[in-house]
Design an enzyme around this catalytic site. Structure first.
Site, PDB file in Angstrom:
ATOM      1  N   ASP A 312       0.821  -1.200   0.000  1.00 58.67           N
ATOM      2  CA  ASP A 312       0.000   0.000   0.000  1.00 58.67           C
ATOM      3  C   ASP A 312       0.860   1.256   0.000  1.00 58.67           C
ATOM      4  O   ASP A 312       1.916   1.305   0.628  1.00 58.67           O
ATOM      5  CB  ASP A 312      -0.901  -0.005   1.236  1.00 58.67           C
ATOM      6  CG  ASP A 312      -1.827   1.183   1.281  1.00 58.67           C
ATOM      7  OD1 ASP A 312      -2.760   1.231   0.467  1.00 58.67           O
ATOM      8  OD2 ASP A 312      -1.608   2.076   2.129  1.00 58.67           O
ATOM      9  N   GLU A 365       0.601  -0.784  -5.087  1.00 57.03           N
ATOM     10  CA  GLU A 365      -0.431   0.241  -5.244  1.00 57.03           C
ATOM     11  C   GLU A 365       0.326   1.552  -5.443  1.00 57.03           C
ATOM     12  O   GLU A 365       0.748   2.191  -4.493  1.00 57.03           O
ATOM     13  CB  GLU A 365      -1.337   0.313  -4.005  1.00 57.03           C
ATOM     14  CG  GLU A 365      -2.554   1.207  -4.208  1.00 57.03           C
ATOM     15  CD  GLU A 365      -2.595   2.417  -3.293  1.00 57.03           C
ATOM     16  OE1 GLU A 365      -3.458   3.276  -3.494  1.00 57.03           O
ATOM     17  OE2 GLU A 365      -1.759   2.510  -2.387  1.00 57.03           O
TER      18      GLU A 365
END
Length: 632
Positions: A312, A365
């Site tokens: 992330d 991401e």
């Protein structure tokens, strides 16, 4: 406190000081051991700038004077000790005093395997003892989890998939059977869990992690999560987990200001504080931090058999000026805005993961145009296996949210991705980020009346499965939930008593099954040789593209009619003569459509069109997508 044989040897210390100890969880933390002939628990914690470190818990009335740790004399900054008779299940924390004695704090163990359920914050002594039954999956994982394999990912927030009640969280073990049955029935190949590590604030959805080696106790014991993953593997479902090395929360019991100094975070808050998320940023240039983070990633692969980590917030790691105005960030030594330490860390992380586990996937991401995110470090890339296609997600949803009458003016937004889709190994993500904070659900984004909304959503989902790239759908999107996602609630399963939602669900199920049966739709996801963008008819809001497999001599022709107008006798150039079978039609009656189509298929004729020697004349259904199979 007994001070006997350490779990750390000279080689451990050497690796630790080099920033290359990537299984730190085996040595630091709390480990039930047999030292000096007695059963008890060994403790080890990195706190180089502390003047005192003690273990506190119920066993000593939470008083630091009874069980102090000793600082090793090898300049590692590691404190350690052994408490005889201390068993699994005991609560504990570290009581830490800073060097000048003006700061004392009680900290959770950064390497604990289990924690109290928030808002409680103590660590729990735990061994990880589980007998796995997923040997077949693990033996075949290299084939099932490769870049040329089908990836249809069901992204889910575990706590709100099927929450029993407002006052009760689901349990990993209890929900395993229902989840496996649902995923198998729907045909998904992988499940991606939003972060399952312990986190103090439930509203962070797990992205503010306080314990990087402990699954959240809200959902059960560590072995309960292992059981869930085991059962998923036994049913040929891969498991991806979100992992967050980009920042950590400000809660005092966690990593921040750990030993009275900025140990885990950058000291300069222009680098060490994240303004968007009110959190702290890891100091990626510090050896102990690199040890900690890479060991965390390795831990979930080693101990929990995770098949992939979705990393992330990569963009926030790469750029020193991420979400900062002029004067609020510190340039690197060359005057640039790239975080050189973070870049080096990311490359080292990916090299280490793939060296140990070539059959897993590291997924970024990353929301910018940073080059070669999913290319090997050997050629200058960051070393990820795949990257979320955030640009595709934004452009596609922006296009689909427009009234069809205006779409002809914006068709380039939809087709732009075809020109860069092979620049990276992309995952097409219709993720949780797009169905929260007032953005509405996928269904509610669609324009028109209810029939058109459902037709648009079916078209969007079909387009996603046809487009090159791996697939990801956030829970609820697969049956057209009206409401946007609420992490405190549960999915609106009741809506499945209504036909339009059941028909959307059947459409996704059939898309998944067709996708998995046809290697032409996944083997060349990252190879332009298997793709052709046929044409874009802006005036009619029609696009067509093909997926091909030279070895099978097979072509799948995809045609999208992005308006509610039925288009008859619409001619499209094709690769060969013969019969073109209509294998999927989103407007078919079983999916709640109007039944417009081509009666199972059409014969190609030797009428040149679209630079092809042959063509077919089709009926294009309203707001519909067609999949037609023909010979190459």
């Amino acid at each position: 406190m007994k001070y006997g044989e350490s779990l750390l040897n000279e080689h451990d210390i050497y690796l630790f000081k080099q920033g290359n100890h990537f299984r730190l969880y085996e040595k630091l933390g709390a480990h039930v051991s047999n030292i000096e002939g007695g059963e008890g628990t060994y403790f080890g914690v990195w706190a180089p700038n502390a003047s005192e470190v003690s273990v506190i818990g119920d066993f000593n009335d939470w008083k630091p004077k009874y069980h102090p740790l000793k600082l090793r004399k090898d300049s590692s900054g590691i404190w350690e000790g052994f408490i005889q008779g201390l068993e699994e299940g005991e609560l504990y924390k570290y009581h830490i005093v800073s060097q000048n004695g003006d700061y004392t704090v009680e900290k959770s163990d950064p390497l604990a395997f289990h924690s109290e359920t928030p808002p409680k914050t103590a660590s729990i002594i735990r061994d990880l003892d589980y007998s796995w039954s997923d040997k077949e999956w693990m033996n075949n994982r290299a084939e099932l989890n490769s870049l040329s394999s089908p990836f249809s990912i069901y992204e889910m927030h575990f706590g709100s998939w099927r929450r029993p009640s407002e006052d009760e969280f689901p349990n990993f073990r209890d929900i395993a059977s229902d989840l496996v049955e649902y995923l198998n029935n729907m045909g998904f190949t992988h499940v991606e869990f939003m972060p399952l590590m312990e986190h103090p604030f439930y509203g962070s959805w797990g992205y503010q992690i306080s314990n990087y080696f402990a699954p959240t106790s809200r959902y059960g014991e560590p072995e309960d999560l292992m059981y869930l993953i085991d059962v998923l593997h036994q049913n040929d479902i891969g498991v991806i987990m979100d992992w967050v090395p980009s920042h950590f929360p400000t809660d005092e019991h966690s990593l921040v200001y750990f030993d009275g100094t900025h140990l885990y975070e950058y000291e300069d808050m222009r680098k060490g504080y994240h303004p968007d998320w009110n959190s702290y940023i890891f100091d990626y240039g510090r050896d102990g931090v690199r040890n900690f983070l890479v060991s965390s990633a390795m831990f979930w692969l080693d101990k929990y058999h995770i098949d992939g980590l979705r990393v992330d917030g990569v963009a926030s790691m790469l750029y020193l000026d991420y979400s900062r105005d002029e004067g609020q960030w510190v340039p690197n030594k060359y005057g640039g805005r790239e975080n050189l330490e973070a870049i080096d860390f990311i490359k080292s992380l990916n090299k280490e993961i793939y060296r140990n586990y070539p059959d897993v996937q590291m997924i970024a991401e990353e929301s910018t145009a940073w080059p070669m995110v999913s290319r090997p470090t050997s050629v200058g890339g960051l070393g990820f296996g795949m990257k979320w296609n955030m640009g595709w997600m934004h452009d596609t949803l922006e296009y689909f949210s427009k009234d069809p009458i205006y779409r002809k003016h914006h068709q380039d937004e939809l087709t732009f991705s075809f020109y860069y889709t092979f620049d990276e190994n992309f995952v097409l993500s219709l993720s949780h980020d797009e169905v929260v904070h007032g953005k509405g659900s996928l269904l509610s984004k669609m324009p028109g009346d209810d029939w058109q909304k459902f037709a648009n959503l079916k078209l969007l989902l079909g387009y996603t499965f046809a487009h090159p790239g791996k697939k990801l759908i956030f829970m609820g999107g697969e049956f057209g939930q009206w409401e946007e996602w609420n992490h405190d609630g549960t999915l609106n399963w009741v809506s499945l008593q209504y036909s339009p939602h059941k028909e959307i669900q059947k459409w996704v199920k059939d898309l998944n099954q067709y996708y998995k049966r046809n290697p032409v739709l996944y083997e060349n996801d990252f190879n332009p040789n298997g793709f052709e963008f046929n044409f874009s008819d802006k005036e009619s809001s029609v696009i067509s593209f093909s997926r091909r497999d030279e070895s099978e001599k097979k072509t799948i022709l995809i045609v999208c009619n992005l308006t509610p107008v039925v288009r008859e006798n619409y001619r499209i150039g094709v690769d060969s003569d013969g019969y073109w079978e209509e294998v999927l039609n989103s407007d078919a009656e079983p999916y709640g459509g109007s039944g417009q189509g081509n009666l199972g298929g059409v014969e190609a004729t030797p009428v040149p069109y679209h630079s092809k020697d042959y063509s077919v004349s089709l009926t294009l259904p309203p707001l519909g997508i067609l999949f037609l199979e023909g010979d190459l």
